[in-house]
Design a protein around this motif. Sequence first.
Motif, PDB file in Angstrom:
ATOM      1  N   GLN A 232      -0.227 -20.103  -2.025  1.00 41.24           N
ATOM      2  CA  GLN A 232       1.181 -19.737  -1.998  1.00 41.24           C
ATOM      3  C   GLN A 232       1.406 -18.390  -2.662  1.00 41.24           C
ATOM      4  O   GLN A 232       2.182 -17.597  -2.209  1.00 41.24           O
ATOM      5  CB  GLN A 232       1.969 -20.779  -2.802  1.00 41.24           C
ATOM      6  N   LEU A 233       0.707 -18.195  -3.753  1.00 40.46           N
ATOM      7  CA  LEU A 233       0.938 -16.985  -4.522  1.00 40.46           C
ATOM      8  C   LEU A 233       0.193 -15.804  -3.920  1.00 40.46           C
ATOM      9  O   LEU A 233       0.703 -14.705  -3.842  1.00 40.46           O
ATOM     10  CB  LEU A 233       0.468 -17.227  -5.958  1.00 40.46           C
ATOM     11  N   SER A 234      -1.014 -16.050  -3.488  1.00 41.32           N
ATOM     12  CA  SER A 234      -1.822 -14.966  -2.968  1.00 41.32           C
ATOM     13  C   SER A 234      -1.513 -14.747  -1.486  1.00 41.32           C
ATOM     14  O   SER A 234      -1.200 -15.678  -0.771  1.00 41.32           O
ATOM     15  CB  SER A 234      -3.299 -15.323  -3.137  1.00 41.32           C
ATOM     16  N   ALA A 235      -1.616 -13.493  -1.068  1.00 37.88           N
ATOM     17  CA  ALA A 235      -1.475 -13.208   0.358  1.00 37.88           C
ATOM     18  C   ALA A 235      -2.826 -13.494   1.011  1.00 37.88           C
ATOM     19  O   ALA A 235      -3.847 -13.507   0.325  1.00 37.88           O
ATOM     20  CB  ALA A 235      -1.092 -11.757   0.543  1.00 37.88           C
ATOM     21  N   PRO A 236      -2.841 -13.727   2.325  1.00 39.40           N
ATOM     22  CA  PRO A 236      -4.123 -14.009   2.968  1.00 39.40           C
ATOM     23  C   PRO A 236      -5.079 -12.827   2.864  1.00 39.40           C
ATOM     24  O   PRO A 236      -4.646 -11.684   2.812  1.00 39.40           O
ATOM     25  CB  PRO A 236      -3.748 -14.235   4.430  1.00 39.40           C
TER      26      PRO A 236
ATOM     27  N   VAL B 126      -8.387 -15.874  -8.028  1.00 42.95           N
ATOM     28  CA  VAL B 126      -8.177 -14.484  -7.668  1.00 42.95           C
ATOM     29  C   VAL B 126      -6.900 -14.403  -6.848  1.00 42.95           C
ATOM     30  O   VAL B 126      -6.770 -15.074  -5.830  1.00 42.95           O
ATOM     31  CB  VAL B 126      -9.350 -13.955  -6.814  1.00 42.95           C
ATOM     32  N   ILE B 127      -5.988 -13.601  -7.310  1.00 42.59           N
ATOM     33  CA  ILE B 127      -4.726 -13.465  -6.598  1.00 42.59           C
ATOM     34  C   ILE B 127      -4.601 -12.049  -6.083  1.00 42.59           C
ATOM     35  O   ILE B 127      -4.722 -11.092  -6.841  1.00 42.59           O
ATOM     36  CB  ILE B 127      -3.536 -13.740  -7.540  1.00 42.59           C
ATOM     37  N   TYR B 128      -4.364 -11.937  -4.782  1.00 43.54           N
ATOM     38  CA  TYR B 128      -4.126 -10.626  -4.192  1.00 43.54           C
ATOM     39  C   TYR B 128      -2.739 -10.637  -3.582  1.00 43.54           C
ATOM     40  O   TYR B 128      -2.414 -11.553  -2.811  1.00 43.54           O
ATOM     41  CB  TYR B 128      -5.170 -10.346  -3.099  1.00 43.54           C
ATOM     42  N   LEU B 129      -1.927  -9.700  -3.942  1.00 46.50           N
ATOM     43  CA  LEU B 129      -0.652  -9.581  -3.241  1.00 46.50           C
ATOM     44  C   LEU B 129      -0.155  -8.141  -3.288  1.00 46.50           C
ATOM     45  O   LEU B 129      -0.599  -7.348  -4.118  1.00 46.50           O
ATOM     46  CB  LEU B 129       0.388 -10.581  -3.749  1.00 46.50           C
ATOM     47  N   SER B 130       0.715  -7.816  -2.354  1.00 46.38           N
ATOM     48  CA  SER B 130       1.254  -6.463  -2.352  1.00 46.38           C
ATOM     49  C   SER B 130       2.405  -6.416  -3.347  1.00 46.38           C
ATOM     50  O   SER B 130       2.991  -7.448  -3.678  1.00 46.38           O
ATOM     51  CB  SER B 130       1.747  -6.093  -0.959  1.00 46.38           C
ATOM     52  N   ALA B 131       2.719  -5.197  -3.804  1.00 46.50           N
ATOM     53  CA  ALA B 131       3.832  -5.058  -4.748  1.00 46.50           C
ATOM     54  C   ALA B 131       5.116  -5.579  -4.103  1.00 46.50           C
ATOM     55  O   ALA B 131       5.986  -6.131  -4.773  1.00 46.50           O
ATOM     56  CB  ALA B 131       3.986  -3.597  -5.139  1.00 46.50           C
TER      57      ALA B 131
END
Length: 473
Positions: free
Chosen positions: A133-137, A204-209
């Motif tokens: 949910q938190l991380s983008a694909p 590991v969480i990846y997301l855009s600003a």
Amino acid sequence: MAEEAIKKKDNSVQDEWGQICSQLKMEFGETAFDSWLKPLSVGTYSNGVMNICVPTAFMKNWVITHYSDRIHKIWEHKNPSVKKINFVVQTNHSDSSLLKKISSTPTPQGLYVPQFNATSSFNDYGLKDGFMQLSAPLNPAYTFDSFVVGKTNEFACAAAKKVAESRNVSFNPLFLYSGVGLGKTHLMHAIAWHIKQQDPSRNVIYLSAEQFLFKFVKALRYKDTAAFKEQFRAVDVLMVDDVQFMSNKESTQEEFFYTFNSLIEEGRQIIISADKSPTDLEGIESRLKSRLSGGLVADIHPTDFDLRMGILNYKAQQMGITLPEKVAEFLAQKITTNIRELEGSLRRIVAHTQLLSRNEITLDMTQDILKDMLRSIDRKTTIDEIQKKVAEYFNISVKELQSSRRARTVARPRQIAMYLAKQLTSRSLPEIGRKFDRDHTTVMHAVRKVEGLIGEDAALAESVNVLRRALEN
Ligand code: ADP
Ligand code: MG
């Protein structure tokens, strides 16, 4: 009588829940309990199924992933007739209409939209639902193996690998920056894949600003900022892509600053990308800028010819096609702005070849297929770029270069710029003239003049050479 029995049952369920809560608080700590478990309430109970109400869908997912097994175990132990726990989203707040409105609001354009349709590759790599949910694909194609290294990106790539490989934080944050389409996102995904492969338990969480901002605003609306903060607390590696998006968004920056500091203090790795260096970012608070430059800053330079050749050959090989050297050279010379466009042009050529059942790719065909693209590249980049580079080189402004001033310090650079425009682009004399607010005879005169001077004035010849090389690269 029957009513009384139900009430009694209700009360005992409430009591049981109260006891379970005390135990959960002990087991998970007060902070996690307050953020995630305190807002829960018991609902109906029938046929061994216990319904527990959760205020938001996001929390429901989180609680299911992190706490439901434990809740079930404790309850079963206290009351063996409880066979199943069911979580239902049900708000207790009076502003439920607002919540409904928010949840039915369509997702803003460009947010949350995965770039590809990988049916949740996360699960294969052991990412928890809550983090999904938190991380983008992550794009499965963006790995270190598929990243072609050359002079212009080797430093950034080495820094990314170092972060991916070491368990101990060596520099924090790692700040990657470059123009568009040069591989920042690719490198960040590669780091994430690498870490997940080595140790799937690391979060590991990846997301855009942009997504960070969106989630934060949503949390504010749900009055759920504690939960928002809590999510980040459990993160081992946080990556935020394109932070320039936070420009002039003070409250998001503040929240980010807070998250950033607390993660750094706890020794978690942070990786940031942007289109400019921390000091050049505009509309970002200075305390955040200084935090961002506190680790290792690595930039990816514009590609050079060799890297473009390397990428074309690699991608061609991946696509299982033979790309003649001549065609690769032609593409590498022409499409210099960014790697995404280079890839796009190759894909276009391959699609045409396959569609028309041609067995080989020729230069003629390539030029034909990419006609529009090449025309716009010639038109767009070159003359503007020439003016910019020449102005920079002679320390004058582009405005002065285009002005009617005749002073030698301005007129000579102007002639050189016109000469280079004639040499390096396929634009006609009148077209070049228009760019300088002059007619074609002036351009013709300038070209002749510079041609003559090159033979006589070594310093000027050298300047022209330097500029030509810079522009061709
Ligand atoms: P940015 O985030 O800097 O705008 P991306 O990471 O999205 O750029 O890269 C644009 C495209 O170019 C992606 O498809 C990516 O896979 C590809 N690409 C960028 N750098 C490389 C490289 N060194 N090797 C192979 N492909 C690359
Ligand atoms: Mg990107």
